[in-house]
Write an enzyme that holds these catalytic residues in place. Structure first.
Site, mmCIF file in Angstrom:
data_model
loop_
_atom_site.group_PDB
_atom_site.id
_atom_site.type_symbol
_atom_site.label_atom_id
_atom_site.label_comp_id
_atom_site.label_asym_id
_atom_site.label_seq_id
_atom_site.Cartn_x
_atom_site.Cartn_y
_atom_site.Cartn_z
ATOM 1 N N MET A 25 0.854 -1.191 0.000
ATOM 2 C CA MET A 25 0.000 0.000 0.000
ATOM 3 C C MET A 25 0.888 1.239 0.000
ATOM 4 O O MET A 25 1.113 1.821 -1.028
ATOM 5 C CB MET A 25 -0.912 -0.030 1.217
ATOM 6 C CG MET A 25 -2.019 0.977 1.159
ATOM 7 S SD MET A 25 -3.358 0.468 2.223
ATOM 8 C CE MET A 25 -4.087 2.027 2.605
ATOM 9 N N CYS A 26 1.426 1.637 1.117
ATOM 10 C CA CYS A 26 2.408 2.722 1.234
ATOM 11 C C CYS A 26 1.862 4.068 0.757
ATOM 12 O O CYS A 26 0.919 4.141 -0.013
ATOM 13 C CB CYS A 26 3.692 2.400 0.476
ATOM 14 S SG CYS A 26 4.543 0.926 1.076
ATOM 15 N N GLY A 27 2.490 5.125 1.246
ATOM 16 C CA GLY A 27 2.144 6.475 0.825
ATOM 17 C C GLY A 27 3.397 7.237 0.468
ATOM 18 O O GLY A 27 4.418 7.128 1.155
ATOM 19 N N ARG A 75 -1.731 4.751 5.219
ATOM 20 C CA ARG A 75 -1.271 3.935 4.100
ATOM 21 C C ARG A 75 -0.005 3.164 4.446
ATOM 22 O O ARG A 75 0.348 2.222 3.739
ATOM 23 C CB ARG A 75 -1.005 4.813 2.874
ATOM 24 C CG ARG A 75 -2.231 5.505 2.313
ATOM 25 C CD ARG A 75 -1.913 6.178 0.991
ATOM 26 N NE ARG A 75 -1.523 5.194 -0.012
ATOM 27 C CZ ARG A 75 -2.379 4.522 -0.790
ATOM 28 N NH1 ARG A 75 -3.684 4.735 -0.666
ATOM 29 N NH2 ARG A 75 -1.944 3.644 -1.679
#
Length: 300
Positions: A1-3, A32
């Site tokens: 996911m990550c941001g 995220r």
């Protein structure tokens, strides 16, 4: 996911508060990626013949960075954050790396160059932002990342951004399927890796292409055929940063520009924290198109 988030200042007023603005963006992306966070800022370039090092201590305890600096040829500690520090050294990064590899085995160089300063820690973004005083830092531009670990364990070293070349760093949302093979090939070409993270391989690939003579835009264009997977990249150099999505573009990304700044993020709510966001030109970056940002504006 990550941001991921990136901010490029087009005015001195935004430069003075860039750390605070990027921190606001990153906090909006905490959900995220709650595992770790990182920020790369480009600020206060050192003069000719000097190098700025971002160092991370892997052993227990904070250690004495001032003592290490004295042993490292009279280096200067620019910032001491306990587990990591920013040092100014006379000479090039290669000599400093060689000395550290022999005399300070628990210390690794996570970034080097004339302007880059790299900060990262495990935990939600506020652990890093508040603990390292990111909000008080001025800069010309910067990148940030919040990580949800999917392909490797949660460690500070494995957190983004990754810097594999001088004044170059990368943040990544997505996954690469051919990173193990590519890592082996790049090692044979002299590129070093400190983790098993696939994003570090992407950074190493870009470093190799730049060393071969590519511009950043050319290196990113080549990555579309050489990197297998899905991704949104934000890549920074001393002069600015660039954004690229893979041809499928399944990972979210949004960009915006005003007369004072250019920004990108995984979600618009991060950009909405910026002054004048309501008047910005906002768009979704097209798949397989390189967007680069420098003092001349946006080019493709």
């Amino acid at each position: 996911m990550c941001g991921i988030a990136g901010l490029f200042a087009k005015s001195p007023a935004v430069e003075r508060e860039l750390g605070a603005r990027l921190a606001d963006m990153l906090e909006q992306l905490a959900d995220r990626g709650p595992d770790s966070a990182g920020v790369a800022l480009y600020r206060d370039p050192v003069g000719p013949g000097a190098t700025k090092l971002s160092l991370l201590r892997s052993g227990p305890g904070a250690g004495d960075w001032a003592a290490l600096a004295r042993r490292l040829g009279g280096a200067t500690v620019l910032a001491d954050h306990g587990d990591h520090a920013i040092l100014r050294v006379d000479g090039d990064a290669a000599a400093a790396r060689a000395w550290l590899s022999e005399h300070a085995l628990d210390v690794s160089v996570i970034a080097a160059g004339t302007a880059i300063e790299l900060h990262k820690r495990t935990g939600r973004p506020n652990v890093l932002l508040d603990g390292c005083g990111i909000r008080a830092m001025s800069a010309t531009h910067g990148l940030g990342h919040t990580r949800m670990a999917t392909e490797s364990r949660v460690t500070t070293a494995g957190s983004h951004p990754f810097s594999t070349g001088e004044d170059l760093c990368l943040v990544h949302n997505g996954s690469l399927s051919n990173h193990n093979r590519l890592r082996r090939e790049l090692r044979r070409r002299g590129i070093r890796f400190a983790t098993d993270n696939d994003s570090e391989v992407a950074a190493g690939y870009l470093t190799w292409r730049l060393l071969e003579g590519d511009t950043l835009a050319q290196a990113l264009e080549a990555s579309l055929s050489d990197l297998d997977g899905f991704f949104t990249f934000a890549v920074a150099t001393r002069d600015g940063f660039a954004v690229l999505r893979d041809p499928i573009a399944c990972k979210p990304a949004v960009m915006a520009e005003t007369d004072a700044w250019v920004a990108m993020a995984s979600e618009y709510r991060a950009i909405a924290t910026l002054p004048g966001a309501e008047r910005a030109r906002v768009w979704e970056p097209e798949p397989a198109r390189v967007y680069s940002f420098d003092r001349q504006g946006v080019t493709a």
